[in-house]
Design a protein around this motif. Structure first.
Motif, PDB file in Angstrom:
ATOM      1  N   GLU A  29       1.057  -1.346   0.061  1.00  0.00           N
ATOM      2  CA  GLU A  29       0.240  -0.008   0.093  1.00  0.00           C
ATOM      3  C   GLU A  29       1.010   1.216   0.081  1.00  0.00           C
ATOM      4  OE1 GLU A  29      -3.778  -1.602   2.499  1.00  0.00           O
ATOM      5  OE2 GLU A  29      -2.063  -0.811   3.597  1.00  0.00           O
ATOM      6  N   ALA A  30       2.077   1.201   0.668  1.00  0.00           N
ATOM      7  CA  ALA A  30       2.911   2.304   0.574  1.00  0.00           C
ATOM      8  C   ALA A  30       3.975   2.469  -0.587  1.00  0.00           C
ATOM      9  CB  ALA A  30       3.906   2.301   1.967  1.00  0.00           C
ATOM     10  N   GLY A  31       3.667   1.494  -1.417  1.00  0.00           N
ATOM     11  CA  GLY A  31       4.431   1.578  -2.760  1.00  0.00           C
ATOM     12  C   GLY A  31       5.867   0.922  -2.653  1.00  0.00           C
ATOM     13  N   LEU A  32       6.238   0.401  -1.594  1.00  0.00           N
ATOM     14  CA  LEU A  32       7.392  -0.216  -1.201  1.00  0.00           C
ATOM     15  C   LEU A  32       7.616  -1.573  -1.997  1.00  0.00           C
ATOM     16  CD1 LEU A  32       8.045   0.788   2.503  1.00  0.00           C
ATOM     17  CD2 LEU A  32       9.181   1.657   0.422  1.00  0.00           C
ATOM     18  N   PRO A  33       8.684  -2.017  -2.289  1.00  0.00           N
ATOM     19  CA  PRO A  33       9.019  -3.424  -2.974  1.00  0.00           C
ATOM     20  C   PRO A  33       8.784  -4.371  -1.633  1.00  0.00           C
ATOM     21  CG  PRO A  33      11.128  -2.276  -2.845  1.00  0.00           C
ATOM     22  CD  PRO A  33      10.028  -1.237  -2.523  1.00  0.00           C
ATOM     23  N   VAL A  41       6.469  -8.057  12.064  1.00  0.00           N
ATOM     24  CA  VAL A  41       5.498  -6.902  12.508  1.00  0.00           C
ATOM     25  C   VAL A  41       4.491  -6.634  11.551  1.00  0.00           C
ATOM     26  CG1 VAL A  41       7.285  -5.827  13.798  1.00  0.00           C
ATOM     27  CG2 VAL A  41       6.976  -5.007  11.504  1.00  0.00           C
ATOM     28  N   PRO A  42       3.202  -6.265  12.062  1.00  0.00           N
ATOM     29  CA  PRO A  42       2.015  -5.941  10.989  1.00  0.00           C
ATOM     30  C   PRO A  42       2.288  -4.432  10.592  1.00  0.00           C
ATOM     31  CG  PRO A  42       1.387  -5.688  13.286  1.00  0.00           C
ATOM     32  CD  PRO A  42       2.661  -6.267  13.486  1.00  0.00           C
ATOM     33  N   GLY A  43       2.065  -4.525   9.343  1.00  0.00           N
ATOM     34  CA  GLY A  43       2.150  -3.194   8.775  1.00  0.00           C
ATOM     35  C   GLY A  43       3.534  -2.911   8.387  1.00  0.00           C
ATOM     36  N   LEU A  44       4.190  -1.365   8.423  1.00  0.00           N
ATOM     37  CA  LEU A  44       5.282  -1.126   8.106  1.00  0.00           C
ATOM     38  C   LEU A  44       6.077  -1.195   9.228  1.00  0.00           C
ATOM     39  CD1 LEU A  44       4.386   2.369   6.289  1.00  0.00           C
ATOM     40  CD2 LEU A  44       5.134   0.241   5.392  1.00  0.00           C
ATOM     41  N   ARG A  45       7.697  -1.466   8.956  1.00  0.00           N
ATOM     42  CA  ARG A  45       8.933  -1.468   9.944  1.00  0.00           C
ATOM     43  C   ARG A  45       9.009   0.067  10.005  1.00  0.00           C
ATOM     44  NH1 ARG A  45      11.011  -5.656   6.282  1.00  0.00           N
ATOM     45  NH2 ARG A  45      10.772  -7.731   7.274  1.00  0.00           N
ATOM     46  N   ARG A  46       9.885   0.207  11.397  1.00  0.00           N
ATOM     47  CA  ARG A  46      10.206   1.669  11.566  1.00  0.00           C
ATOM     48  C   ARG A  46      11.048   2.052  10.451  1.00  0.00           C
ATOM     49  NH1 ARG A  46      11.920   0.530  17.899  1.00  0.00           N
ATOM     50  NH2 ARG A  46       9.732   0.795  18.721  1.00  0.00           N
ATOM     51  N   GLU A  47      11.937   1.226  10.137  1.00  0.00           N
ATOM     52  CA  GLU A  47      12.978   1.682   8.808  1.00  0.00           C
ATOM     53  C   GLU A  47      12.266   2.259   7.558  1.00  0.00           C
ATOM     54  OE1 GLU A  47      13.528  -2.800   9.206  1.00  0.00           O
ATOM     55  OE2 GLU A  47      13.358  -0.902  10.585  1.00  0.00           O
ATOM     56  N   VAL A  49       9.214   3.585   7.544  1.00  0.00           N
ATOM     57  CA  VAL A  49       8.702   4.708   7.771  1.00  0.00           C
ATOM     58  C   VAL A  49       9.557   5.980   7.531  1.00  0.00           C
ATOM     59  CG1 VAL A  49       7.139   6.218   9.284  1.00  0.00           C
ATOM     60  CG2 VAL A  49       6.738   3.747   9.286  1.00  0.00           C
ATOM     61  N   ALA A  50      10.784   5.609   8.163  1.00  0.00           N
ATOM     62  CA  ALA A  50      11.810   6.608   8.099  1.00  0.00           C
ATOM     63  C   ALA A  50      11.953   6.845   6.485  1.00  0.00           C
ATOM     64  CB  ALA A  50      12.896   6.021   8.639  1.00  0.00           C
ATOM     65  N   GLN A  51      12.238   5.575   5.537  1.00  0.00           N
ATOM     66  CA  GLN A  51      12.528   5.941   4.369  1.00  0.00           C
ATOM     67  C   GLN A  51      11.668   6.589   3.766  1.00  0.00           C
ATOM     68  OE1 GLN A  51      12.819   2.260   2.329  1.00  0.00           O
ATOM     69  NE2 GLN A  51      12.393   2.921   0.546  1.00  0.00           N
ATOM     70  N   LEU A  52      10.236   6.216   3.934  1.00  0.00           N
ATOM     71  CA  LEU A  52       9.103   7.143   3.078  1.00  0.00           C
ATOM     72  C   LEU A  52       9.161   8.521   3.561  1.00  0.00           C
ATOM     73  CD1 LEU A  52       6.423   4.460   3.704  1.00  0.00           C
ATOM     74  CD2 LEU A  52       7.318   5.146   1.366  1.00  0.00           C
ATOM     75  N   ALA A  53       9.455   8.873   5.092  1.00  0.00           N
ATOM     76  CA  ALA A  53       9.366  10.134   5.447  1.00  0.00           C
ATOM     77  C   ALA A  53      10.684  10.929   5.174  1.00  0.00           C
ATOM     78  CB  ALA A  53       9.348  10.102   6.911  1.00  0.00           C
ATOM     79  N   GLY A  54      11.665  10.380   4.794  1.00  0.00           N
ATOM     80  CA  GLY A  54      13.048  10.918   4.501  1.00  0.00           C
ATOM     81  C   GLY A  54      13.755  11.437   5.716  1.00  0.00           C
ATOM     82  N   VAL A  55      13.507  10.730   6.713  1.00  0.00           N
ATOM     83  CA  VAL A  55      14.435  10.933   7.834  1.00  0.00           C
ATOM     84  C   VAL A  55      15.274   9.785   7.943  1.00  0.00           C
ATOM     85  CG1 VAL A  55      12.567  12.522   8.775  1.00  0.00           C
ATOM     86  CG2 VAL A  55      12.662   9.990   9.346  1.00  0.00           C
ATOM     87  N   SER A  56      16.219   9.916   9.033  1.00  0.00           N
ATOM     88  CA  SER A  56      17.156   8.944   9.541  1.00  0.00           C
ATOM     89  C   SER A  56      16.425   7.855  10.293  1.00  0.00           C
ATOM     90  CB  SER A  56      18.319   9.282  10.192  1.00  0.00           C
ATOM     91  OG  SER A  56      17.935   9.619  11.685  1.00  0.00           O
ATOM     92  N   VAL A  57      16.925   6.615  10.318  1.00  0.00           N
ATOM     93  CA  VAL A  57      16.219   5.441  11.026  1.00  0.00           C
ATOM     94  C   VAL A  57      16.224   5.837  12.770  1.00  0.00           C
ATOM     95  CG1 VAL A  57      16.090   3.038  11.804  1.00  0.00           C
ATOM     96  CG2 VAL A  57      16.378   3.936   9.311  1.00  0.00           C
ATOM     97  N   ARG A  81       2.349  12.050   5.397  1.00  0.00           N
ATOM     98  CA  ARG A  81       2.175  11.780   4.064  1.00  0.00           C
ATOM     99  C   ARG A  81       2.692  10.089   4.162  1.00  0.00           C
ATOM    100  NH1 ARG A  81       4.417  16.562   2.893  1.00  0.00           N
ATOM    101  NH2 ARG A  81       6.499  15.783   2.660  1.00  0.00           N
ATOM    102  N   ALA A  82       3.687   9.776   4.881  1.00  0.00           N
ATOM    103  CA  ALA A  82       4.231   8.447   4.926  1.00  0.00           C
ATOM    104  C   ALA A  82       3.069   7.316   5.495  1.00  0.00           C
ATOM    105  CB  ALA A  82       5.517   8.170   5.600  1.00  0.00           C
ATOM    106  N   LEU A  83       2.433   8.052   6.368  1.00  0.00           N
ATOM    107  CA  LEU A  83       1.321   7.249   7.347  1.00  0.00           C
ATOM    108  C   LEU A  83      -0.028   7.306   6.668  1.00  0.00           C
ATOM    109  CD1 LEU A  83       2.894   7.750  10.689  1.00  0.00           C
ATOM    110  CD2 LEU A  83       3.135   5.480   9.225  1.00  0.00           C
ATOM    111  N   ARG A  84      -0.234   8.016   5.557  1.00  0.00           N
ATOM    112  CA  ARG A  84      -1.118   8.415   5.159  1.00  0.00           C
ATOM    113  C   ARG A  84      -2.528   8.849   5.987  1.00  0.00           C
ATOM    114  NH1 ARG A  84      -2.379   4.109   0.176  1.00  0.00           N
ATOM    115  NH2 ARG A  84      -0.265   4.338  -0.942  1.00  0.00           N
ATOM    116  N   LEU A  85      -2.068   9.792   6.746  1.00  0.00           N
ATOM    117  CA  LEU A  85      -2.903  10.272   7.667  1.00  0.00           C
ATOM    118  C   LEU A  85      -4.001  11.434   7.173  1.00  0.00           C
ATOM    119  CD1 LEU A  85      -0.626  11.392  10.690  1.00  0.00           C
ATOM    120  CD2 LEU A  85      -1.710   9.013   9.966  1.00  0.00           C
ATOM    121  N   ASN A  86      -5.212  11.073   7.491  1.00  0.00           N
ATOM    122  CA  ASN A  86      -6.286  12.166   7.075  1.00  0.00           C
ATOM    123  C   ASN A  86      -6.036  13.553   7.934  1.00  0.00           C
ATOM    124  OD1 ASN A  86      -7.587  11.855   9.673  1.00  0.00           O
ATOM    125  ND2 ASN A  86      -8.762  10.077   8.848  1.00  0.00           N
TER     126      ASN A  86
END
Length: 300
Positions: A29-33, A41-47, A49-57, A81-86
């Protein structure tokens, strides 16, 4: 609610909100390979989310652990944006990421303006009520008391819509879709908690409901947030039967935590007829205060 004993600079609300949001998004859903192997873990890993948000892990890990970091609005926008928040979730993220915290304290008293009391008095054929902090019932006209419960007869601290929803058995029969209404109430209370993390009476309310009701405890742990300003709800009233009511809420400019809610029925509908029957019954009720006045400075 956050736990002040969890360590200096710790922010449990931020930690749990970020964890709950990333848990609901898959890499696809996040467009990651898709990576080979079993995900633990369910959903995204921390790293991720960091990649999608453009911040360091390391930065994101410290942030999710609730440690004090100087979070800029740019970073919060990237996380949203990374977490697709409304929009409501974005606002809540800003509240919990940069709270103004201090010693747990009571909120200042809330009082209803005389003009709003008169508005309730004029709305004699439709339910109307004024909710304050924590969904406390500050005032309710006869129709609202006939629809829900006689708030005047309740002790001060029990005049609360969340308590009514979860602790009054009548509520589970009143709402046709009780679960949806109850979950929405919890999500609204979570939104309030993000703005007022040090409200002592909120902590008491959440603690009591968590102990007494399994559904509340489970849904509070989901950390969902939602702001309902209008909509429709289906009721099954013990006196007048089924009715569908639209609701509109109006927030006070002088007190943003004070909301006027008005329920109406579609003209010519069976629900309108049911409201008229309810109004006739309410008009025959014993005389007394037309509103369930409540002063949050009261301690009785």
């Amino acid at each position: 609610m956050s736990d002040p004993s969890s360590g200096a600079g710790a922010n449990a609300e931020l930690r749990e909100f970020l964890r709950s949001r990333r848990a609901r998004i898959t890499p696809e859903e996040a467009g990651l390979p898709v990576q080979p192997g079993i995900r633990r873990v369910p959903g995204l890993r921390r790293e991720e989310v960091a990649q999608l948000a453009g911040v360091s892990v390391d930065y994101y890990v410290r942030l999710e652990r609730g440690r004090s970091v100087n979070v800029s609005q740019t970073v919060l926008d990237a996380l949203a944006r990374a977490l697709r928040l409304n929009d409501t979730e974005r606002s809540h993220l800003s509240d919990v990421a940069r709270p103004t915290r201090g010693r747990s304290r009571p909120m200042p008293p809330q009082r209803v303006r005389p003009g709003l009391y008169r508005v309730l008095d004029l709305l004699s054929e439709t339910p109307a009520l004024i909710l304050g902090c924590r969904n406390d019932v500050l005032a309710a006209n006869k129709m609202a008391r006939a629809l829900y419960t006689d708030f005047d007869a309740l002790p001060y601290r029990e005049r609360n819509m969340v308590r009514f929803m979860f602790l009054d058995e009548a509520a589970r029969g009143l709402y046709v879709d009780w679960e949806s209404a109850a979950r929405g109430t919890v999500a609204g209370l979570h939104l309030y908690a993000g703005r007022h993390p040090d409200d002592a009476r909120l902590a008491e309310l959440v603690g009591e409901l968590s102990l007494r009701d399994r559904d509340f405890r489970r849904w509070w742990a989901d950390h969902d947030v939602h702001r309902r300003t209008y909509g429709a709800k289906d009721y099954h009233h013990p006196l007048v039967g089924d009715l569908t009511l639209d609701y509109e809420t109006f927030r006070s400019d002088g007190d943003p935590d004070q909301v006027l809610g008005i329920h109406t029925a579609e003209p010519g509908s069976s629900s309108e007829q049911a409201l008229r029957l309810l109004a006739a019954w309410a008009g025959e009720a014993p005389s007394g205060p037309r509103v369930a006045g409540l002063d949050s400075s009261d301690t009785t």
